[in-house]
Write an enzyme that holds these catalytic residues in place. Structure first.
Site, PDB file in Angstrom:
ATOM      1  N   ARG A 138       0.854  -1.183   0.000  1.00 51.63           N
ATOM      2  CA  ARG A 138       0.000   0.000   0.000  1.00 51.63           C
ATOM      3  C   ARG A 138       0.889   1.231   0.000  1.00 51.63           C
ATOM      4  NH1 ARG A 138      -3.343  -2.913  -1.451  1.00 51.63           N
ATOM      5  NH2 ARG A 138      -5.440  -3.336  -0.594  1.00 51.63           N
ATOM      6  N   GLU A 181      -4.605   7.368  -5.058  1.00 51.55           N
ATOM      7  CA  GLU A 181      -4.659   6.724  -6.374  1.00 51.55           C
ATOM      8  C   GLU A 181      -5.942   7.112  -7.103  1.00 51.55           C
ATOM      9  OE1 GLU A 181      -1.989   2.793  -5.239  1.00 51.55           O
ATOM     10  OE2 GLU A 181      -4.174   2.633  -5.253  1.00 51.55           O
ATOM     11  N   HIS A 235      -0.550   0.440  -9.875  1.00 49.49           N
ATOM     12  CA  HIS A 235      -1.292  -0.484  -9.010  1.00 49.49           C
ATOM     13  C   HIS A 235      -1.831  -1.681  -9.805  1.00 49.49           C
ATOM     14  CE1 HIS A 235      -3.679  -0.697  -5.000  1.00 49.49           C
ATOM     15  NE2 HIS A 235      -3.407  -1.912  -5.464  1.00 49.49           N
TER      16      HIS A 235
END
Length: 320
Positions: free
Chosen positions: A236, A265, A287
C-alpha cells in the site's frame, strides 16, 4: 416481492474482458463503471448487496441504506468500509484473498531484475541515441548486478509474502522475514525489523496499511538500508513516506525503488514520485501488480461465490 438488488459501484476496476459468472438466483443486477461520493446514495439506496472495490462506504452512507445486507468487497483490503458500523448493524462484509499469489510475486521479481540490471536506463540510452554513437557492440553506462545470491528482506509474512519468498528462492535469492517494527521479541523464523533493513539487498513490502504501519518506512528507516539496496512496494502506498523515498533515491541513500502503489490513487502531479518520474533508479507502475488476467478471473470467481454462499445462509470469507 421485489427481487434482491445487487449493485456494483465500480465495475471499471475489473477489466472489461474478464467474465463474471451468473448468480444462480433471481436478482436485479445494476453496474456502474465509477461512482463518486455524491452519486453513491442515489445509486445504492435500494441495494440488498453492494459490490465495491475502492468506493468508500462510511457510517454516514451506511446509515441511510436500510435494505443493505451484504457488502462484497472485490479485493482483499476492506479499509474503505466502516467495519465497526457493519458489525453493530448486522451488515455482512466479505473480501477476496489469495487470488494474487502468483501475480504479485512475479511483479516483484520483475521489478527487481529491471532495477538491478538497469533495463529501463539502457532502454532510454538507446532511445536517445547514446549507444549508436558508441564504437563497441555493447555499451556499459550503468552497473549490472546479479539477483542470484542476493538477500531479499520481506516485511509481511502472510500469503503474498510467503509466495514472494518462494519465487525469490527459485531465482537464487536468500530470504529473511521481518518481525513487527516495535516487537520486543521475535517469533521463530523472523528477524528484528531493523536487522532486516540493514541486511537486505532488496526490501519488499507485503503488509497491510494500518495506523501502526502508516509510513512504516520513513527517512530514518531508509537510512538503515544498504546504499546498494532496492525497495519494492506492492503493498500500500501509505506504507512509505513518498517524499523521504525521493530524497533517498536522489541522495544515494538507497540504490533504487520499484513502486506499484501510491498514497492517493490515481496519483497526480503533486505526488513526489510522479514529480520525479524521470529518475533513472525509480520504476513506477499503476497499481497493477495484482492484476494478471488469471488472478483477476480468480478474484471474480471467489467474489461471486461469496455472494452465493451468503445468499444460501452460510459464511465464506467473512470479515463481519
Amino acid at each position: 416481492m421485489s427481487l434482491p438488488q445487487v449493485v456494483f459501484v465500480d465495475r471499471a476496476t475489473i477489466p472489461a474482458h474478464i467474465h463474471f459468472p451468473e448468480l444462480p438466483f433471481e436478482h436485479q443486477w445494476v453496474s456502474y463503471d465509477e461512482t463518486s461520493s455524491s452519486q453513491l446514495l442515489e445509486r445504492v439506496r435500494d441495494a440488498d448487496i453492494i459490490i465495491t472495490n475502492k468506493v468508500v462506504l462510511n457510517a454516514d452512507s451506511l446509515s441511510q441504506l436500510p435494505k443493505l445486507r451484504l457488502i462484497a468487497v472485490a479485493a482483499t483490503g476492506v479499509n474503505n468500509v466502516d467495519i465497526e458500523y457493519c458489525r453493530a448493524h448486522n451488515i455482512a462484509v466479505t473480501n477476496v484473498q489469495g487470488y494474487a499469489t502468483r501475480s504479485v510475486p512475479e511483479h516483484v521479481i520483475g521489478m527487481i531484475f529491471a532495477l538491478r540490471r538497469h533495463l529501463m536506463a539502457y532502454h532510454h540510452d538507446i532511445a536517445r541515441g547514446a549507444w549508436q554513437q558508441h564504437r563497441q557492440f555493447c555499451f556499459f553506462t550503468h552497473p549490472i548486478g546479479d539477483v542470484a545470491d542476493s538477500t531479499i528482506g520481506i516485511i509481511g509474512h502472510g500469503a503474498l509474502g510467503q509466495a514472494t519468498a518462494e519465487l525469490a528462492r527459485a531465482v537464487g535469492m536468500q530470504v529473511i522475514f521481518a518481525e513487527h517494527k516495535d516487537a520486543s521479541v521475535c517469533r521463530e523464523g523472523l528477524l528484528r525489523f531493523e536487522t532486516v533493513l540493514r541486511q537486505a539487498d532488496v526490501v519488499s513490502l507485503h503488509c497491510p496499511l494500518t495506523e501502526e504501519t502508516h509510513h512504516l518506512l520513513g527517512a530514518d528507516e531508509l537510512s538503515m538500508m544498504k546504499a546498494n539496496a532496492i525497495l519494492i512496494n506492492t503493498g500500500r502506498g501509505g506504507l512509505v513516506d513518498e517524499s523521504a523515498l525521493v530524497d533517498a533515491l536522489t541522495s544515494g541513500t538507497i540504490a533504487a525503488a520499484g513502486v506499484d502503489v501510491f498514497t492517493q490513487e490515481p496519483a497526480d502531479e503533486h505526488n513526489p514520485l510522479l514529480a520525479n518520474i524521470d529518475l533513472p533508479n525509480l520504476l513506477l507502475t499503476p497499481h497493477i501488480a495484482w492484476g494478471s488476467d488469471s488472478a483477476i478471473q480468480q478474484l471474480v470467481q471467489r467474489l461471486i461465490e461469496n455472494i452465493v454462499v451468503f445468499y444460501q445462509g452460510q459464511k465464506q470469507n467473512r470479515i463481519v
